[in-house]
Write a protein that holds these residues in place. Sequence first.
Motif, PDB file in Angstrom:
ATOM      1  N   LYS A  19      52.956  48.399  31.485  1.00 56.91           N
ATOM      2  CA  LYS A  19      52.592  47.923  32.832  1.00 56.91           C
ATOM      3  C   LYS A  19      51.095  48.129  33.096  1.00 56.91           C
ATOM      4  O   LYS A  19      50.445  47.290  33.744  1.00 56.91           O
ATOM      5  N   ASP A  20      50.536  49.242  32.579  1.00 59.34           N
ATOM      6  CA  ASP A  20      49.094  49.490  32.747  1.00 59.34           C
ATOM      7  C   ASP A  20      48.270  48.522  31.913  1.00 59.34           C
ATOM      8  O   ASP A  20      47.221  48.030  32.353  1.00 59.34           O
ATOM      9  N   ILE A  21      48.737  48.263  30.683  1.00 57.73           N
ATOM     10  CA  ILE A  21      48.026  47.327  29.803  1.00 57.73           C
ATOM     11  C   ILE A  21      48.038  45.924  30.395  1.00 57.73           C
ATOM     12  O   ILE A  21      47.006  45.237  30.427  1.00 57.73           O
ATOM     13  N   ILE A  22      49.211  45.502  30.901  1.00 55.90           N
ATOM     14  CA  ILE A  22      49.338  44.153  31.490  1.00 55.90           C
ATOM     15  C   ILE A  22      48.420  44.016  32.702  1.00 55.90           C
ATOM     16  O   ILE A  22      47.738  42.998  32.871  1.00 55.90           O
ATOM     17  N   LEU A  23      48.368  45.045  33.532  1.00 51.01           N
ATOM     18  CA  LEU A  23      47.505  45.024  34.723  1.00 51.01           C
ATOM     19  C   LEU A  23      46.036  44.892  34.322  1.00 51.01           C
ATOM     20  O   LEU A  23      45.289  44.092  34.895  1.00 51.01           O
ATOM     21  N   TYR A  24      45.603  45.668  33.310  1.00 54.88           N
ATOM     22  CA  TYR A  24      44.217  45.613  32.844  1.00 54.88           C
ATOM     23  C   TYR A  24      43.869  44.219  32.311  1.00 54.88           C
ATOM     24  O   TYR A  24      42.823  43.652  32.663  1.00 54.88           O
ATOM     25  N   VAL A  25      44.758  43.653  31.490  1.00 52.49           N
ATOM     26  CA  VAL A  25      44.491  42.346  30.885  1.00 52.49           C
ATOM     27  C   VAL A  25      44.387  41.267  31.953  1.00 52.49           C
ATOM     28  O   VAL A  25      43.492  40.405  31.903  1.00 52.49           O
ATOM     29  N   LYS A  26      45.262  41.308  32.945  1.00 47.86           N
ATOM     30  CA  LYS A  26      45.235  40.291  34.003  1.00 47.86           C
ATOM     31  C   LYS A  26      43.967  40.389  34.853  1.00 47.86           C
ATOM     32  O   LYS A  26      43.422  39.363  35.290  1.00 47.86           O
ATOM     33  N   GLU A  27      43.498  41.594  35.057  1.00 47.27           N
ATOM     34  CA  GLU A  27      42.234  41.776  35.793  1.00 47.27           C
ATOM     35  C   GLU A  27      41.063  41.184  35.006  1.00 47.27           C
ATOM     36  O   GLU A  27      40.176  40.544  35.583  1.00 47.27           O
ATOM     37  N   GLU A  28      41.054  41.416  33.680  1.00 47.81           N
ATOM     38  CA  GLU A  28      39.991  40.864  32.822  1.00 47.81           C
ATOM     39  C   GLU A  28      40.055  39.339  32.766  1.00 47.81           C
ATOM     40  O   GLU A  28      39.026  38.673  32.731  1.00 47.81           O
ATOM     41  N   MET A  29      41.272  38.801  32.752  1.00 43.91           N
ATOM     42  CA  MET A  29      41.447  37.340  32.768  1.00 43.91           C
ATOM     43  C   MET A  29      40.808  36.730  34.010  1.00 43.91           C
ATOM     44  O   MET A  29      40.100  35.727  33.937  1.00 43.91           O
ATOM     45  N   LYS A  30      41.055  37.373  35.135  1.00 43.35           N
ATOM     46  CA  LYS A  30      40.526  36.858  36.402  1.00 43.35           C
ATOM     47  C   LYS A  30      39.012  37.024  36.483  1.00 43.35           C
ATOM     48  O   LYS A  30      38.289  36.098  36.876  1.00 43.35           O
TER      49      LYS A  30
END
Length: 451
Positions: free
Chosen positions: A304-315
């Motif tokens: 869940k932490d990894i997914i949150l980080y990746v989505k922030e970088e995508m944006k």
Amino acid sequence: MYGAAGPPARSASSPLVRSLRRPPPPTTGVSFMNNQKQQKPTLSGQRFKTRKRDEKERFDPTQFQDCIIQGLTETGTDLEAVAKFLDASGAKLDYRRYAETLFDILVAGGMLAPGGTLADDMMRTDVCVFAAQEDLETMQAFAQVFNKLIRRYKYLEKGFEDEVKKLLLFLKGFSESERNKLAMLTGVLLANGTLNASILNSLYNENLVKEGVSAAFAVKLFKSWINEKDINAVAASLRKVSMDNRLMELFPANKQSVEHFTKYFTEAGLKELSEYVRNQQTIGARKELQKELQEQMSRGDPFKDIILYVKEEMKKNNIPEPVVIGIVWSSVMSTVEWNKKEELVAEQAIKHLKQYSPLLAAFTTQGQSELTLLLKIQEYCYDNIHFMKAFQKIVVLFYKAEVLSEEPILKWYKDAHVAKGKSVFLEQMKKFVEWLKNAEEESESEAEEGD
């Protein structure tokens, strides 16, 4: 005691007589009694004069300047005649020693003082870049003069590069028109290879950047450079000297963003440069994302932490999901030491990928992302020969884990696959694809009966 006869006579050879004899006089004719030192012999003969070529010539740039300016005055503004004069003068004048003076004159009309000003008491000429018309055609003609001169006297190459670096540091001392001419000339010289892109380092001077001089100069420079060559050639030159990722440094730190760079250069008519920098920034962000992702996986961070980080970088970096799924796949596959035996690696892969299926599923919410993942799996299994027999098993696993769905798999099988290992992988997938088609037909029949 001896009587009247006196003492007995001694023979000349007796020890006493020998002891009273004086030593022979020195052969030099100098007495030992006067304590004078013996004179040393002196070398006398013809005195040789120093040859002229061995004498160090006094450094006199003023005399050199006068000779060049006089010649340029005689040639006038005919740049063909200027090029011929410079070619011939190299045989008589010391270009190697006075390279800086020569280039100062050709660019500014005379020797430059620190800061870029011309000394009032010095001779100057109007046959120079700064006194010429402010248009690209004229600067192209001047570029030919420099090009011919440096081709003829190859040793001037380094001196000319140093001169341009110096001139860029002096930009604040020049008028806007002079800066524009120098920018256009520099762009043409970069395009034809007379200059190396490393000279642009001078534009990152803190004072030039702070006052906006660097960015304004870069606009004119890149316009003339791209006019001579396309953006791909410009990018290749920048990449060669590791300058491709530094262009945003033309702005102060508080304005070093892709948005500001894109807006500034697009409005100045350099949309292709703006797009190039945006792409470079995206590439850099992708590399950074993959590096951080691998570190998080190695630490065993929660998904869940990894997914949150990746989505922030995508944006933040505007990275599309199909690109991200490729990065996630590569990161997942690089976190394990794979078995070298083909019969064991498939089992190892299934176990590993089953664990990471929730992470992969988070970034396959689009059909294009699923198709991208299928292509990544195909390429990986082909490039790593031990995985050749594991392709179908991985796809089935992802189908069951809802990482992949029917439609992208069927599309991949029909016409979206790549050539790598095509015949092997299509054969592996044949039965599964038939099963998917039948399942799809049954679902459609059930839906029709329900209606």
